[in-house]
Design an enzyme around this catalytic site. Sequence first.
Site, PDB file in Angstrom:
ATOM      1  N   TYR A  90       0.837  -1.211   0.000  1.00  0.00           N
ATOM      2  CA  TYR A  90       0.000   0.000   0.000  1.00  0.00           C
ATOM      3  C   TYR A  90       0.873   1.263   0.000  1.00  0.00           C
ATOM      4  CZ  TYR A  90      -4.045  -3.014   0.956  1.00  0.00           C
ATOM      5  OH  TYR A  90      -5.033  -3.980   0.886  1.00  0.00           O
TER       6      TYR A  90
ATOM      7  N   SER B 114      -5.961 -14.238   1.894  1.00  0.00           N
ATOM      8  CA  SER B 114      -6.894 -13.314   1.256  1.00  0.00           C
ATOM      9  C   SER B 114      -7.163 -13.788  -0.161  1.00  0.00           C
ATOM     10  CB  SER B 114      -6.284 -11.909   1.238  1.00  0.00           C
ATOM     11  OG  SER B 114      -7.150 -11.012   0.567  1.00  0.00           O
ATOM     12  N   ASN B 115      -8.396 -13.603  -0.609  1.00  0.00           N
ATOM     13  CA  ASN B 115      -8.803 -13.937  -1.984  1.00  0.00           C
ATOM     14  C   ASN B 115      -8.556 -15.407  -2.315  1.00  0.00           C
ATOM     15  OD1 ASN B 115      -9.414 -11.115  -2.533  1.00  0.00           O
ATOM     16  ND2 ASN B 115      -7.209 -10.794  -2.521  1.00  0.00           N
TER      17      ASN B 115
ATOM     18  N   TRP C  84     -13.559  -6.846   2.140  1.00  0.00           N
ATOM     19  CA  TRP C  84     -12.842  -5.647   1.691  1.00  0.00           C
ATOM     20  C   TRP C  84     -13.630  -4.887   0.632  1.00  0.00           C
ATOM     21  CZ3 TRP C  84     -11.167  -5.555  -3.459  1.00  0.00           C
ATOM     22  CH2 TRP C  84     -10.772  -6.735  -4.080  1.00  0.00           C
ATOM     23  N   SER C  85     -13.365  -3.591   0.544  1.00  0.00           N
ATOM     24  CA  SER C  85     -14.069  -2.683  -0.390  1.00  0.00           C
ATOM     25  C   SER C  85     -15.589  -2.778  -0.267  1.00  0.00           C
ATOM     26  CB  SER C  85     -13.626  -2.925  -1.835  1.00  0.00           C
ATOM     27  OG  SER C  85     -12.296  -2.504  -2.020  1.00  0.00           O
TER      28      SER C  85
ATOM     29  N   LEU D  16     -13.888  -5.022  -8.633  1.00  0.00           N
ATOM     30  CA  LEU D  16     -12.548  -4.449  -8.501  1.00  0.00           C
ATOM     31  C   LEU D  16     -12.307  -3.403  -9.605  1.00  0.00           C
ATOM     32  CD1 LEU D  16      -9.875  -4.636  -6.916  1.00  0.00           C
ATOM     33  CD2 LEU D  16      -9.151  -6.411  -8.504  1.00  0.00           C
ATOM     34  N   GLY D  17     -11.995  -2.188  -9.188  1.00  0.00           N
ATOM     35  CA  GLY D  17     -11.665  -1.135 -10.158  1.00  0.00           C
ATOM     36  C   GLY D  17     -12.865  -0.452 -10.789  1.00  0.00           C
TER      37      GLY D  17
ATOM     38  N   GLY E  74     -15.332   1.172  -9.112  1.00  0.00           N
ATOM     39  CA  GLY E  74     -15.774   2.342  -8.348  1.00  0.00           C
ATOM     40  C   GLY E  74     -16.930   2.090  -7.400  1.00  0.00           C
TER      41      GLY E  74
ATOM     42  N   SER F 183     -12.206   4.373   4.169  1.00  0.00           N
ATOM     43  CA  SER F 183     -12.377   5.827   4.248  1.00  0.00           C
ATOM     44  C   SER F 183     -11.221   6.473   5.017  1.00  0.00           C
ATOM     45  CB  SER F 183     -13.696   6.163   4.949  1.00  0.00           C
ATOM     46  OG  SER F 183     -13.814   7.562   5.050  1.00  0.00           O
TER      47      SER F 183
HETATM   48  N1  LIG Z   1      -7.206  -8.158   0.241  1.00  0.00           N
HETATM   49  C1  LIG Z   1      -7.328  -7.442  -0.849  1.00  0.00           C
HETATM   50  O1  LIG Z   1      -7.056  -7.922  -1.970  1.00  0.00           O
HETATM   51  C2  LIG Z   1      -7.791  -6.015  -0.734  1.00  0.00           C
HETATM   52  C3  LIG Z   1      -8.081  -5.280  -1.904  1.00  0.00           C
HETATM   53  C4  LIG Z   1      -8.510  -3.965  -1.758  1.00  0.00           C
HETATM   54  C5  LIG Z   1      -8.668  -3.414  -0.488  1.00  0.00           C
HETATM   55  N2  LIG Z   1      -8.355  -4.141   0.622  1.00  0.00           N
HETATM   56  C6  LIG Z   1      -8.502  -3.573   1.995  1.00  0.00           C
HETATM   57  O2  LIG Z   1      -9.800  -3.062   2.111  1.00  0.00           O
HETATM   58  C7  LIG Z   1      -9.739  -1.701   2.547  1.00  0.00           C
HETATM   59  C8  LIG Z   1     -10.912  -0.952   2.023  1.00  0.00           C
HETATM   60  O3  LIG Z   1     -10.856  -0.872   0.602  1.00  0.00           O
HETATM   61  P1  LIG Z   1     -11.467   0.378  -0.162  1.00  0.00           P
HETATM   62  O4  LIG Z   1     -10.821   1.623   0.261  1.00  0.00           O
HETATM   63  O5  LIG Z   1     -11.518   0.019  -1.594  1.00  0.00           O
HETATM   64  O6  LIG Z   1     -12.954   0.302   0.430  1.00  0.00           O
HETATM   65  P2  LIG Z   1     -14.200   1.202   0.578  1.00  0.00           P
HETATM   66  O7  LIG Z   1     -14.359   1.450   2.026  1.00  0.00           O
HETATM   67  O8  LIG Z   1     -15.261   0.458  -0.167  1.00  0.00           O
HETATM   68  O9  LIG Z   1     -13.934   2.573  -0.203  1.00  0.00           O
HETATM   69  C9  LIG Z   1     -13.457   3.708   0.444  1.00  0.00           C
HETATM   70  C10 LIG Z   1     -13.190   4.781  -0.561  1.00  0.00           C
HETATM   71  O10 LIG Z   1     -14.420   5.240  -1.133  1.00  0.00           O
HETATM   72  C11 LIG Z   1     -14.531   6.653  -0.919  1.00  0.00           C
HETATM   73  N3  LIG Z   1     -15.933   7.068  -0.772  1.00  0.00           N
HETATM   74  C12 LIG Z   1     -16.506   8.094  -1.452  1.00  0.00           C
HETATM   75  N4  LIG Z   1     -17.789   8.197  -1.160  1.00  0.00           N
HETATM   76  C13 LIG Z   1     -18.049   7.237  -0.263  1.00  0.00           C
HETATM   77  C14 LIG Z   1     -19.230   6.854   0.404  1.00  0.00           C
HETATM   78  N5  LIG Z   1     -20.394   7.475   0.219  1.00  0.00           N
HETATM   79  N6  LIG Z   1     -19.146   5.833   1.265  1.00  0.00           N
HETATM   80  C15 LIG Z   1     -17.983   5.181   1.475  1.00  0.00           C
HETATM   81  N7  LIG Z   1     -16.826   5.502   0.847  1.00  0.00           N
HETATM   82  C16 LIG Z   1     -16.862   6.524  -0.009  1.00  0.00           C
HETATM   83  C17 LIG Z   1     -13.725   6.903   0.340  1.00  0.00           C
HETATM   84  O11 LIG Z   1     -13.404   8.282   0.365  1.00  0.00           O
HETATM   85  P3  LIG Z   1     -13.183   9.055   1.755  1.00  0.00           P
HETATM   86  O12 LIG Z   1     -11.784   8.757   2.151  1.00  0.00           O
HETATM   87  O13 LIG Z   1     -13.410  10.478   1.361  1.00  0.00           O
HETATM   88  O14 LIG Z   1     -14.204   8.563   2.723  1.00  0.00           O
HETATM   89  C18 LIG Z   1     -12.540   5.994   0.087  1.00  0.00           C
HETATM   90  O15 LIG Z   1     -11.656   6.583  -0.864  1.00  0.00           O
HETATM   91  C19 LIG Z   1      -8.381  -1.211   2.051  1.00  0.00           C
HETATM   92  O16 LIG Z   1      -7.914  -0.095   2.775  1.00  0.00           O
HETATM   93  C20 LIG Z   1      -7.534  -2.428   2.269  1.00  0.00           C
HETATM   94  O17 LIG Z   1      -7.137  -2.470   3.628  1.00  0.00           O
HETATM   95  C21 LIG Z   1      -7.932  -5.436   0.507  1.00  0.00           C
END
Ligand SMILES: NC(=O)c1ccc[n+]([C@@H]2O[C@H](COP(=O)([O-])OP(=O)(O)OC[C@H]3O[C@@H](n4cnc5c(N)ncnc54)[C@H](OP(=O)(O)O)[C@@H]3O)[C@@H](O)[C@H]2O)c1
Length: 304
Positions: free
Chosen positions: A51, A146-147, A213-214, A220-221, A223, A270
Amino acid sequence: MKQVIGQTGVEGSRISLGCMRMAALDVADAEKVIATSLEAGINFIDHADIYGGGQSEERFRDAVTNLGIAREDLILQSKCGIQRGYFDFSKDHILKSVDGILKRLDTDYLDFLVLHRPDILVEPEEVAEAFSQLKQSGKVKHFGVSNQNRYQMELLQSYLDEPLAVNQLQLSPAHTPMFDFGVNVNMRNEAGVNRDSGIVEYCRLNKVTIQAWSPFQIDLGKGLFSGNPDYKELNETISRYAEQYGVSDEAIIIAWILRHPAKMQAIIGSMNPERIVKIAKATEVNLTRPEWYDIYRSAGNVLP
Ligand SMILES: NC(=O)c1ccc[n+]([C@@H]2O[C@H](COP(=O)([O-])OP(=O)(O)OC[C@H]3O[C@@H](n4cnc5c(N)ncnc54)[C@H](OP(=O)(O)O)[C@@H]3O)[C@@H](O)[C@H]2O)c1
Protein backbone atom coordinates in the site's frame (compact mmCIF):
# COMPACT_ATOMS: atom_id res chain seq x y z
CA MET A 1 -18.40 -3.79 19.09
CA LYS A 2 -15.83 -6.59 19.13
CA GLN A 3 -15.64 -10.18 17.95
CA VAL A 4 -13.23 -13.06 18.31
CA ILE A 5 -11.05 -13.41 15.21
CA GLY A 6 -10.93 -16.97 13.89
CA GLN A 7 -10.05 -19.40 16.68
CA THR A 8 -7.32 -17.12 18.05
CA GLY A 9 -9.16 -15.79 21.09
CA VAL A 10 -8.08 -12.29 19.98
CA GLU A 11 -10.95 -9.80 20.23
CA GLY A 12 -10.93 -7.16 17.52
CA SER A 13 -13.40 -4.55 16.33
CA ARG A 14 -16.01 -5.78 13.84
CA ILE A 15 -15.13 -2.78 11.67
CA SER A 16 -11.48 -2.58 10.64
CA LEU A 17 -9.64 0.46 9.35
CA GLY A 18 -8.00 -0.42 6.02
CA CYS A 19 -4.96 1.74 5.32
CA MET A 20 -4.59 1.19 1.56
CA ARG A 21 -5.25 4.89 0.95
CA MET A 22 -3.28 6.33 3.89
CA ALA A 23 -0.14 7.19 1.90
CA ALA A 24 -2.09 10.02 0.26
CA LEU A 25 -2.53 11.77 3.64
CA ASP A 26 -0.07 13.96 5.49
CA VAL A 27 0.77 12.88 9.03
CA ALA A 28 -1.62 15.35 10.67
CA ASP A 29 -4.57 14.01 8.66
CA ALA A 30 -3.50 10.42 9.32
CA GLU A 31 -3.53 11.26 13.05
CA LYS A 32 -7.13 12.49 12.75
CA VAL A 33 -8.20 9.30 10.95
CA ILE A 34 -6.54 7.03 13.53
CA ALA A 35 -7.69 8.98 16.60
CA THR A 36 -11.27 9.12 15.27
CA SER A 37 -11.26 5.39 14.51
CA LEU A 38 -10.06 4.48 18.00
CA GLU A 39 -12.63 6.77 19.61
CA ALA A 40 -15.29 5.05 17.51
CA GLY A 41 -14.13 1.65 18.80
CA ILE A 42 -12.15 0.61 15.71
CA ASN A 43 -8.90 -0.98 16.91
CA PHE A 44 -8.28 -3.56 14.15
CA ILE A 45 -5.99 -2.10 11.48
CA ASP A 46 -5.39 -3.62 8.05
CA HIS A 47 -2.22 -2.89 6.09
CA ALA A 48 -0.27 -4.45 3.21
CA ASP A 49 3.38 -4.09 2.34
CA ILE A 50 2.40 -2.75 -1.10
CA TYR A 51 0.00 0.00 0.00
CA GLY A 52 1.51 3.26 -1.20
CA GLY A 53 4.72 1.29 -1.89
CA GLY A 54 5.19 0.96 1.89
CA GLN A 55 4.36 4.58 2.62
CA SER A 56 0.92 3.80 4.07
CA GLU A 57 2.58 1.78 6.85
CA GLU A 58 5.13 4.56 7.42
CA ARG A 59 2.49 7.28 7.59
CA PHE A 60 0.52 5.15 10.05
CA ARG A 61 3.64 4.64 12.22
CA ASP A 62 4.41 8.38 12.31
CA ALA A 63 0.83 9.24 13.20
CA VAL A 64 0.65 6.58 15.94
CA THR A 65 3.96 7.79 17.38
CA ASN A 66 2.76 11.41 17.46
CA LEU A 67 -0.50 10.36 19.11
CA GLY A 68 1.38 8.30 21.72
CA ILE A 69 -0.83 5.25 21.19
CA ALA A 70 0.34 2.14 23.08
CA ARG A 71 1.07 -0.91 20.90
CA GLU A 72 -1.34 -3.09 22.87
CA ASP A 73 -4.22 -0.73 22.06
CA LEU A 74 -3.95 -1.71 18.39
CA ILE A 75 -4.45 -5.00 16.57
CA LEU A 76 -2.11 -4.78 13.61
CA GLN A 77 -2.54 -6.89 10.50
CA SER A 78 -0.51 -6.63 7.31
CA LYS A 79 -0.34 -8.58 4.08
CA CYS A 80 2.39 -9.77 1.75
CA GLY A 81 2.84 -11.88 -1.37
CA ILE A 82 2.23 -9.41 -4.19
CA GLN A 83 5.26 -8.49 -6.24
CA ARG A 84 5.38 -6.34 -9.37
CA GLY A 85 3.90 -8.62 -12.08
CA TYR A 86 3.66 -11.82 -10.01
CA PHE A 87 2.68 -13.36 -6.70
CA ASP A 88 5.29 -14.75 -4.34
CA PHE A 89 4.61 -17.08 -1.40
CA SER A 90 8.22 -18.29 -1.20
CA LYS A 91 9.68 -18.62 2.29
CA ASP A 92 12.33 -16.07 1.48
CA HIS A 93 9.87 -13.47 0.28
CA ILE A 94 7.48 -13.92 3.21
CA LEU A 95 10.31 -13.57 5.75
CA LYS A 96 11.79 -10.53 4.02
CA SER A 97 8.37 -8.89 3.67
CA VAL A 98 7.60 -9.29 7.36
CA ASP A 99 10.93 -7.72 8.32
CA GLY A 100 10.10 -4.76 6.06
CA ILE A 101 6.60 -4.43 7.52
CA LEU A 102 7.85 -4.53 11.13
CA LYS A 103 10.46 -1.89 10.34
CA ARG A 104 8.00 0.42 8.59
CA LEU A 105 5.43 0.02 11.39
CA ASP A 106 8.16 0.26 14.03
CA THR A 107 6.82 -2.68 15.96
CA ASP A 108 8.26 -5.98 17.23
CA TYR A 109 5.28 -8.05 16.12
CA LEU A 110 2.23 -8.30 13.89
CA ASP A 111 -0.98 -9.65 15.39
CA PHE A 112 -1.97 -11.09 11.99
CA LEU A 113 -0.06 -11.76 8.78
CA VAL A 114 -2.18 -12.39 5.69
CA LEU A 115 -1.10 -13.79 2.30
CA HIS A 116 -2.48 -11.19 -0.09
CA ARG A 117 -3.41 -12.99 -3.35
CA PRO A 118 -3.03 -16.67 -4.27
CA ASP A 119 0.37 -17.59 -5.74
CA ILE A 120 -0.22 -20.21 -8.46
CA LEU A 121 3.28 -21.55 -7.78
CA VAL A 122 2.75 -21.87 -4.02
CA GLU A 123 4.81 -24.53 -2.22
CA PRO A 124 2.79 -25.03 0.99
CA GLU A 125 5.81 -26.58 2.78
CA GLU A 126 7.69 -23.32 2.31
CA VAL A 127 4.81 -21.23 3.58
CA ALA A 128 4.55 -23.52 6.62
CA GLU A 129 8.27 -23.12 7.31
CA ALA A 130 8.01 -19.35 7.02
CA PHE A 131 4.97 -19.23 9.33
CA SER A 132 6.63 -21.47 11.89
CA GLN A 133 9.81 -19.38 11.90
CA LEU A 134 7.78 -16.16 12.26
CA LYS A 135 5.74 -17.62 15.10
CA GLN A 136 8.78 -18.95 16.98
CA SER A 137 10.64 -15.65 16.67
CA GLY A 138 7.58 -13.81 17.99
CA LYS A 139 7.34 -11.65 14.87
CA VAL A 140 3.81 -12.81 13.97
CA LYS A 141 1.12 -14.10 16.31
CA HIS A 142 -1.53 -15.39 13.86
CA PHE A 143 -1.90 -16.09 10.14
CA GLY A 144 -4.51 -15.80 7.42
CA VAL A 145 -5.10 -15.57 3.70
CA SER A 146 -6.89 -13.31 1.26
CA ASN A 147 -8.80 -13.94 -1.98
CA GLN A 148 -8.50 -17.71 -1.58
CA ASN A 149 -11.06 -20.39 -2.35
CA ARG A 150 -11.85 -23.37 -0.17
CA TYR A 151 -9.36 -25.76 -1.78
CA GLN A 152 -6.50 -23.27 -1.69
CA MET A 153 -7.18 -22.85 2.02
CA GLU A 154 -7.49 -26.59 2.62
CA LEU A 155 -4.20 -27.26 0.82
CA LEU A 156 -2.29 -24.71 2.84
CA GLN A 157 -4.04 -25.64 6.08
CA SER A 158 -2.97 -29.27 5.69
CA TYR A 159 0.66 -28.16 6.13
CA LEU A 160 0.10 -25.83 9.10
CA ASP A 161 0.16 -26.49 12.84
CA GLU A 162 -2.55 -23.98 13.69
CA PRO A 163 -5.80 -22.96 12.03
CA LEU A 164 -5.81 -20.10 9.54
CA ALA A 165 -7.63 -17.24 11.26
CA VAL A 166 -8.94 -15.06 8.42
CA ASN A 167 -9.74 -14.93 4.73
CA GLN A 168 -10.04 -11.41 3.31
CA LEU A 169 -12.51 -11.33 0.39
CA GLN A 170 -14.25 -8.64 -1.63
CA LEU A 171 -17.86 -8.17 -0.52
CA SER A 172 -20.37 -5.34 -0.86
CA PRO A 173 -24.10 -5.21 -1.61
CA ALA A 174 -23.01 -4.73 -5.26
CA HIS A 175 -20.43 -7.55 -5.22
CA THR A 176 -21.89 -10.80 -3.91
CA PRO A 177 -20.61 -13.81 -5.89
CA MET A 178 -19.91 -15.58 -2.57
CA PHE A 179 -23.68 -15.56 -1.84
CA ASP A 180 -25.17 -15.74 -5.34
CA PHE A 181 -24.38 -19.31 -6.26
CA GLY A 182 -25.68 -20.52 -2.89
CA VAL A 183 -29.19 -19.30 -3.73
CA ASN A 184 -28.92 -20.60 -7.31
CA VAL A 185 -27.72 -24.14 -6.67
CA ASN A 186 -28.18 -26.42 -9.68
CA MET A 187 -29.55 -23.60 -11.87
CA ARG A 188 -28.40 -22.93 -15.45
CA ASN A 189 -27.85 -19.23 -14.89
CA GLU A 190 -24.84 -16.94 -14.46
CA ALA A 191 -25.53 -16.39 -10.74
CA GLY A 192 -25.32 -20.15 -10.15
CA VAL A 193 -21.66 -20.33 -11.13
CA ASN A 194 -19.61 -21.44 -8.14
CA ARG A 195 -16.58 -19.14 -8.20
CA ASP A 196 -15.03 -19.88 -4.81
CA SER A 197 -15.88 -23.54 -4.05
CA GLY A 198 -18.19 -22.53 -1.22
CA ILE A 199 -15.92 -20.22 0.72
CA VAL A 200 -18.57 -18.82 3.07
CA GLU A 201 -19.60 -22.29 4.21
CA TYR A 202 -15.97 -23.43 4.45
CA CYS A 203 -15.09 -20.45 6.63
CA ARG A 204 -18.12 -20.95 8.85
CA LEU A 205 -17.39 -24.67 9.26
CA ASN A 206 -13.77 -23.95 10.16
CA LYS A 207 -14.33 -20.79 12.23
CA VAL A 208 -12.32 -18.62 9.85
CA THR A 209 -13.25 -14.92 10.01
CA ILE A 210 -14.15 -13.46 6.61
CA GLN A 211 -12.89 -9.89 6.28
CA ALA A 212 -14.99 -8.05 3.69
CA TRP A 213 -12.84 -5.65 1.69
CA SER A 214 -14.07 -2.68 -0.39
CA PRO A 215 -17.56 -2.74 1.15
CA PHE A 216 -18.68 0.34 -0.80
CA GLN A 217 -17.38 -0.66 -4.24
CA ILE A 218 -18.79 -2.52 -7.25
CA ASP A 219 -16.29 -4.97 -8.80
CA LEU A 220 -12.55 -4.45 -8.50
CA GLY A 221 -11.66 -1.13 -10.16
CA LYS A 222 -15.29 -0.27 -11.06
CA GLY A 223 -15.77 2.34 -8.35
CA LEU A 224 -18.48 3.11 -5.81
CA PHE A 225 -22.08 2.03 -6.21
CA SER A 226 -23.27 5.08 -4.20
CA GLY A 227 -24.36 7.70 -6.70
CA ASN A 228 -23.96 5.27 -9.63
CA PRO A 229 -27.13 5.37 -11.83
CA ASP A 230 -26.78 1.63 -12.55
CA TYR A 231 -27.44 1.03 -8.83
CA LYS A 232 -30.34 3.49 -8.41
CA GLU A 233 -32.68 0.93 -6.81
CA LEU A 234 -29.98 -0.32 -4.43
CA ASN A 235 -29.09 3.21 -3.35
CA GLU A 236 -32.77 4.12 -2.85
CA THR A 237 -33.38 1.02 -0.72
CA ILE A 238 -30.30 1.74 1.39
CA SER A 239 -31.38 5.38 1.89
CA ARG A 240 -34.85 4.24 2.96
CA TYR A 241 -33.40 2.03 5.70
CA ALA A 242 -30.93 4.76 6.65
CA GLU A 243 -33.86 7.08 7.31
CA GLN A 244 -35.79 4.37 9.15
CA TYR A 245 -32.87 3.58 11.49
CA GLY A 246 -31.72 7.23 11.79
CA VAL A 247 -28.21 6.51 10.49
CA SER A 248 -26.24 7.22 7.30
CA ASP A 249 -26.37 5.18 4.09
CA GLU A 250 -22.79 4.11 4.87
CA ALA A 251 -23.88 2.63 8.21
CA ILE A 252 -26.64 0.59 6.54
CA ILE A 253 -24.16 -0.79 3.98
CA ILE A 254 -21.80 -1.97 6.71
CA ALA A 255 -24.70 -3.22 8.86
CA TRP A 256 -25.71 -5.38 5.88
CA ILE A 257 -22.29 -7.06 5.95
CA LEU A 258 -22.19 -7.41 9.74
CA ARG A 259 -25.71 -8.94 9.75
CA HIS A 260 -24.46 -12.11 8.05
CA PRO A 261 -24.26 -14.88 10.68
CA ALA A 262 -20.71 -15.81 9.59
CA LYS A 263 -19.70 -12.85 11.85
CA MET A 264 -17.59 -11.11 9.24
CA GLN A 265 -15.42 -8.07 9.77
CA ALA A 266 -15.85 -5.12 7.39
CA ILE A 267 -12.64 -3.45 6.24
CA ILE A 268 -13.39 0.15 5.41
CA GLY A 269 -11.06 2.38 3.39
CA SER A 270 -12.38 5.83 4.25
CA MET A 271 -9.75 8.40 5.19
CA ASN A 272 -12.45 10.90 6.14
CA PRO A 273 -12.98 11.16 9.93
CA GLU A 274 -16.59 12.35 9.56
CA ARG A 275 -17.45 9.40 7.36
CA ILE A 276 -15.71 6.98 9.75
CA VAL A 277 -17.90 8.23 12.62
CA LYS A 278 -21.00 7.69 10.48
CA ILE A 279 -19.87 4.19 9.41
CA ALA A 280 -19.18 3.16 13.02
CA LYS A 281 -22.92 3.50 13.81
CA ALA A 282 -23.41 0.32 11.75
CA THR A 283 -22.85 -1.77 14.86
CA GLU A 284 -26.04 -0.27 16.37
CA VAL A 285 -28.22 -1.51 13.48
CA ASN A 286 -29.53 -5.07 13.30
CA LEU A 287 -31.29 -5.53 9.95
CA THR A 288 -34.18 -7.97 9.82
CA ARG A 289 -34.11 -10.89 7.40
CA PRO A 290 -36.64 -9.24 5.00
CA GLU A 291 -34.59 -6.00 5.10
CA TRP A 292 -31.35 -7.85 4.37
CA TYR A 293 -32.91 -9.66 1.41
CA ASP A 294 -34.52 -6.41 0.20
CA ILE A 295 -31.06 -4.84 -0.11
CA TYR A 296 -29.72 -8.00 -1.79
CA ARG A 297 -32.56 -7.99 -4.35
CA SER A 298 -32.27 -4.24 -4.94
CA ALA A 299 -28.74 -4.80 -6.26
CA GLY A 300 -30.31 -6.73 -9.16
CA ASN A 301 -30.12 -10.21 -7.64
CA VAL A 302 -33.12 -12.38 -8.54
CA LEU A 303 -34.26 -15.05 -6.09
CA PRO A 304 -35.32 -18.36 -7.72
N1 LIG B 1 -7.21 -8.16 0.24
C1 LIG B 1 -7.33 -7.44 -0.85
O1 LIG B 1 -7.06 -7.92 -1.97
C2 LIG B 1 -7.79 -6.02 -0.73
C3 LIG B 1 -8.08 -5.28 -1.90
C4 LIG B 1 -8.51 -3.96 -1.76
C5 LIG B 1 -8.67 -3.41 -0.49
N2 LIG B 1 -8.35 -4.14 0.62
C6 LIG B 1 -8.50 -3.57 2.00
O2 LIG B 1 -9.80 -3.06 2.11
C7 LIG B 1 -9.74 -1.70 2.55
C8 LIG B 1 -10.91 -0.95 2.02
O3 LIG B 1 -10.86 -0.87 0.60
P1 LIG B 1 -11.47 0.38 -0.16
O4 LIG B 1 -10.82 1.62 0.26
O5 LIG B 1 -11.52 0.02 -1.59
O6 LIG B 1 -12.95 0.30 0.43
P2 LIG B 1 -14.20 1.20 0.58
O7 LIG B 1 -14.36 1.45 2.03
O8 LIG B 1 -15.26 0.46 -0.17
O9 LIG B 1 -13.93 2.57 -0.20
C9 LIG B 1 -13.46 3.71 0.44
C10 LIG B 1 -13.19 4.78 -0.56
O10 LIG B 1 -14.42 5.24 -1.13
C11 LIG B 1 -14.53 6.65 -0.92
N3 LIG B 1 -15.93 7.07 -0.77
C12 LIG B 1 -16.51 8.09 -1.45
N4 LIG B 1 -17.79 8.20 -1.16
C13 LIG B 1 -18.05 7.24 -0.26
C14 LIG B 1 -19.23 6.85 0.40
N5 LIG B 1 -20.39 7.47 0.22
N6 LIG B 1 -19.15 5.83 1.26
C15 LIG B 1 -17.98 5.18 1.48
N7 LIG B 1 -16.83 5.50 0.85
C16 LIG B 1 -16.86 6.52 -0.01
C17 LIG B 1 -13.72 6.90 0.34
O11 LIG B 1 -13.40 8.28 0.36
P3 LIG B 1 -13.18 9.05 1.75
O12 LIG B 1 -11.78 8.76 2.15
O13 LIG B 1 -13.41 10.48 1.36
O14 LIG B 1 -14.20 8.56 2.72
C18 LIG B 1 -12.54 5.99 0.09
O15 LIG B 1 -11.66 6.58 -0.86
C19 LIG B 1 -8.38 -1.21 2.05
O16 LIG B 1 -7.91 -0.09 2.78
C20 LIG B 1 -7.53 -2.43 2.27
O17 LIG B 1 -7.14 -2.47 3.63
C21 LIG B 1 -7.93 -5.44 0.51
